[in-house]
Design a protein around this motif. Structure first.
Motif, mmCIF file in Angstrom:
data_model
loop_
_atom_site.group_PDB
_atom_site.id
_atom_site.type_symbol
_atom_site.label_atom_id
_atom_site.label_comp_id
_atom_site.label_asym_id
_atom_site.label_seq_id
_atom_site.Cartn_x
_atom_site.Cartn_y
_atom_site.Cartn_z
ATOM 1 N N GLY A 93 0.843 -1.198 0.000
ATOM 2 C CA GLY A 93 0.000 0.000 0.000
ATOM 3 C C GLY A 93 0.870 1.235 0.000
ATOM 4 O O GLY A 93 1.128 1.847 -1.043
ATOM 5 N N LYS A 94 1.392 1.571 1.187
ATOM 6 C CA LYS A 94 2.282 2.713 1.319
ATOM 7 C C LYS A 94 3.626 2.436 0.632
ATOM 8 O O LYS A 94 4.218 3.317 0.002
ATOM 9 C CB LYS A 94 2.505 2.960 2.815
ATOM 10 N N SER A 96 4.469 0.913 -1.974
ATOM 11 C CA SER A 96 4.550 1.103 -3.437
ATOM 12 C C SER A 96 5.027 2.508 -3.794
ATOM 13 O O SER A 96 5.569 2.729 -4.881
ATOM 14 C CB SER A 96 3.176 0.847 -4.086
ATOM 15 N N MET A 97 4.836 3.453 -2.874
ATOM 16 C CA MET A 97 5.192 4.858 -3.156
ATOM 17 C C MET A 97 6.550 5.239 -2.587
ATOM 18 O O MET A 97 6.923 6.408 -2.607
ATOM 19 C CB MET A 97 4.114 5.785 -2.577
ATOM 20 N N ASP A 98 7.286 4.237 -2.074
ATOM 21 C CA ASP A 98 8.519 4.542 -1.345
ATOM 22 C C ASP A 98 9.758 4.181 -2.169
ATOM 23 O O ASP A 98 10.471 3.224 -1.851
ATOM 24 C CB ASP A 98 8.497 3.783 -0.011
ATOM 25 N N HIS B 260 -7.559 7.009 0.357
ATOM 26 C CA HIS B 260 -6.145 6.738 0.640
ATOM 27 C C HIS B 260 -5.449 6.315 -0.660
ATOM 28 O O HIS B 260 -6.042 5.607 -1.463
ATOM 29 C CB HIS B 260 -6.014 5.632 1.697
ATOM 30 N N PRO B 261 -4.173 6.731 -0.855
ATOM 31 C CA PRO B 261 -3.482 6.399 -2.106
ATOM 32 C C PRO B 261 -2.775 5.042 -2.098
ATOM 33 O O PRO B 261 -1.956 4.787 -2.987
ATOM 34 C CB PRO B 261 -2.455 7.535 -2.223
ATOM 35 N N ALA B 262 -3.060 4.176 -1.127
ATOM 36 C CA ALA B 262 -2.390 2.866 -1.079
ATOM 37 C C ALA B 262 -2.393 2.212 -2.457
ATOM 38 O O ALA B 262 -3.404 2.231 -3.152
ATOM 39 C CB ALA B 262 -3.095 1.955 -0.070
ATOM 40 N N ALA B 264 -0.897 3.254 -5.057
ATOM 41 C CA ALA B 264 -0.729 4.215 -6.154
ATOM 42 C C ALA B 264 0.666 4.145 -6.764
ATOM 43 O O ALA B 264 0.845 4.389 -7.963
ATOM 44 C CB ALA B 264 -1.017 5.639 -5.674
ATOM 45 N N GLY B 265 1.660 3.801 -5.935
ATOM 46 C CA GLY B 265 3.026 3.710 -6.450
ATOM 47 C C GLY B 265 3.217 2.593 -7.464
ATOM 48 O O GLY B 265 4.239 2.554 -8.165
ATOM 49 N N PRO B 296 1.118 11.504 -1.717
ATOM 50 C CA PRO B 296 2.432 11.717 -1.101
ATOM 51 C C PRO B 296 2.857 13.178 -1.214
ATOM 52 O O PRO B 296 2.719 13.784 -2.273
ATOM 53 C CB PRO B 296 3.364 10.835 -1.931
ATOM 54 N N VAL B 302 8.294 9.702 1.772
ATOM 55 C CA VAL B 302 7.627 9.163 0.582
ATOM 56 C C VAL B 302 7.446 10.329 -0.383
ATOM 57 O O VAL B 302 6.580 11.152 -0.222
ATOM 58 C CB VAL B 302 6.260 8.556 0.949
#
Lengths: 409, 409
Positions: A93-94, A96-98, B260-262, B264-265, B296, B302
């Motif tokens: 979730g989070k 993926s954006m890191d 929530h953007p979970a 999204a990455g 983000p 992030v």
């Protein structure tokens, strides 16, 4: 600790990071949040929720000075509910954006798996429905659907069916529309299927495209079935894996579901981001209940590298996953001359899927299907396509390889 | 022709392709399938279904010899139903898998838009609910949720609320679980909210995480509301935009939804593949009905580049889209010392969202919230953070900038 865990494998690109530290940060950060600063008594309570680093394998990248690591993290089942959105949000979730990180694979605990009946029919179930156990199946796609009326669609369907195909699928961009609404489309196409069957003696599955609002998909599917549909096509990634799971688990949806890969290219092709094709189009489609799973072939215009293709296939049929195998359907750019390659790469448990390679045949659509069937028979019998094409009765195959050539492995 | 069309803008990378030809191939291939070989009479019938090339702008790439083109295609509305899955599958279903291509933007016809009521509350509606119209809002996130019981969660909630935050959101990885089940969680947290309100005089929205099987989300939402929930958090991309659209359109779901953007990455960071952040986290979230949209921030761990961030914000509030604006919530890595930057970049119509920047405050969680509120007040009044920190009553801010520093634009 013998607690139930699901695992996630990531490929993480960073030229400087301490990958061990990064892995530990993921394991803690995506589970209990913090660890080292917890009092000992609290640690004892929280331990069952703590993620664990299973392995960190560092590799040099292709460019000098670059590096990446394949990191495996175990996530305790107790942290998430037994559904695909919860697992994906937990592990990617989070995260993926890191930075540059791609989700390569997931491993499921027996407990997590117990919530997933998987494909209702699967590979063998599809073969049983069709009564075909000894050869690859042949699927064809309408040439063109948008703007066509019912008589036109029926005519296209009938010609495809006459060519001896086992499955016909709607185009994935055919939505509910006034010219060819779902129920009427099913009625005329299934009538054409019966008419063709009386000539060919062959059964046929028609996968009608299931579209519209999410909350209405199940009732639309039942309406299609009540109208005679014997299969469904579904754009899984436009709706989410959980919707496929719910549809495939519904006892009243008593027909196979073919999963279309529409939108998949937004996820898998980047080496640095997204979700790998074998996980996205293989393992998760199967877990969610796809009886047939379409994915880009390594032969045609829409290309996926061959090793990635074979990994998708492997995920669809891997005996280690305790649900029925999904029928692999490598798609795009397929003509009869490629049949020997397809059978070499995928074996006989494959659906040969063609659109232009059937409709574009110089002798017509029915001959297009026949050419594929002739190519399949020849290849199964160890006869090269040129030799088979020279045999009497195989004019359709001869015409096809004269037009498109052929590749002998 | 004045027919209704939706448009898609793509960035297509190819060092050799004829981009005009490529664009024409998309316009025809994703609509009528073929064109030049159609008989004239048929062309007249099919013309209303034919996609059109709006523009092709070729650019040199950053590396020598590389090039890309931004291509805009218009798709007649008559080809697809008025839902996001149908539009996405039409414009980027198969095409997403066809080489290096990223979906940058979508344009909607008035007719397509008419199916989307958009956010039920939106930016102004959220302000109305809270009675706060003159400053940025402050949101806080639980420090840690997994493995915590109801008294612990209540305690965390109460301390956050005492700090003067306007919104508190669940962690996106908090799913249905025996320790803090949805209904009980809502009850104890809303009770803590009322207790804090009696001390602070301030209203508060609690966005409880909506999770579980897709078909049960609406009933779960209603259960949460019946238990007192006054907002929802939703992992949109794990379920699909259409699910958000259905939830936000449901008249019985009478509370704001925070998107929530979970995941999204998995879509936006690659330059070559996927879907752009402003479309994914901005325009589509808003169209589907997100009252608040998290994405983000450009400041924290992030990271999203600042110009991309501002484009997400622009999409969330763009007056050209005839639905309510969504409240922009740039998230991750936020501490009080960044408030002047956030307000410079996003103006006052922004939700300042912090987790560690509140809980990690040396004087405790309540002081963490107070420090943010002091930073917001100072910045709104044109006072620098060091000057404000020196004022009596602003010890929380002083402690925060002593710990984390500050950035004056």
């Amino acid at each position: 600790m013998s607690q139930a865990v699901c695992t996630a494998t990531y490929r993480c690109f960073d030229d400087k990071a301490d990958f061990q530290k990064k892995a530990l940060g993921i394991a803690v950060g995506l589970t209990v949040g913090s660890w080292t600063d917890l009092p000992e008594a609290r640690k004892a309570e929280m331990e069952k929720h703590l993620g664990r680093v299973v392995s960190v394998e560092e590799h040099a990248g292709t460019e000098p000075g670059t590096r990446y690591a394949d990191i495996v993290i175990a996530y305790p089942d107790v942290n998430f509910s037994r559904d695909i959105p919860a697992l994906l949000v937990t592990v990617f979730g989070k995260l993926s954006m890191d930075g540059r990180i791609k989700l390569l694979d997931l491993g499921f605990s027996a407990d997590f798996l117990s919530a997933f009946p998987g494909p209702k029919f699967g590979l063998e179930g599809i073969r049983d429905l069709l009564g075909v156990h000894d050869r690859p199946l042949l699927m064809s796609i309408f040439k063109s659907v948008i703007g066509h009326d019912l008589p036109n669609l029926r005519e296209q369907f009938y010609k495809q069916a006459l060519g001896g195909v086992d499955l016909i699928k709607d185009d994935e961009i055919l939505f509910e529309n006034p010219l060819t609404p779902l129920q009427k489309r099913v009625e005329v196409c299934m009538e054409a299927a019966r008419a063709a069957e009386s000539e060919t003696g062959q059964k046929l599955l028609y996968a009608v495209n299931l579209t519209g609002p999410t909350s209405k998909l199940a009732s639309q599917a039942k309406l299609a079935i009540a109208s005679g549909a014997n299969a469904l096509l579904f754009n899984v990634l436009a709706y989410g894996f959980d919707v496929l799971h719910e549809l495939s688990s519904d006892p009243e949806i008593s027909v196979p579901i073919a999963a279309h890969p529409a939108m998949a290219g937004a996820f898998y092709p980047s080496p640095h981001y997204g979700i790998s094709a074998p996980l996205l189009l293989g393992k998760l489609m199967r877990l969610a209940g796809a009886d047939l799973a379409l994915f880009p072939s390594p032969y045609g215009s829409v290309v996926m590298p061959r090793e990635e293709n074979l990994a998708v296939q492997a995920a669809l049929i891997d005996p280690a996953l305790p649900v029925r195998p999904s029928f692999p359907v490598p798609s795009a750019g397929i003509h009869p001359g490629l049949v020997p390659l397809i059978l070499r790469d995928f074996g006989t448990d494959v659906v040969v899927n063609a659109g232009g390679g059937i409709h574009g045949h110089a002798m017509g659509t029915a001959a297009g299907g026949q050419a594929f069937r002739q190519a399949i028979t020849a290849t199964m019998n160890g006869i090269s396509l040129p030799d088979a094409a020279a045999q009497p009765g195989n004019e359709a195959l001869k015409t096809a390889i004269d037009s498109w050539g052929h590749k002998q492995p």
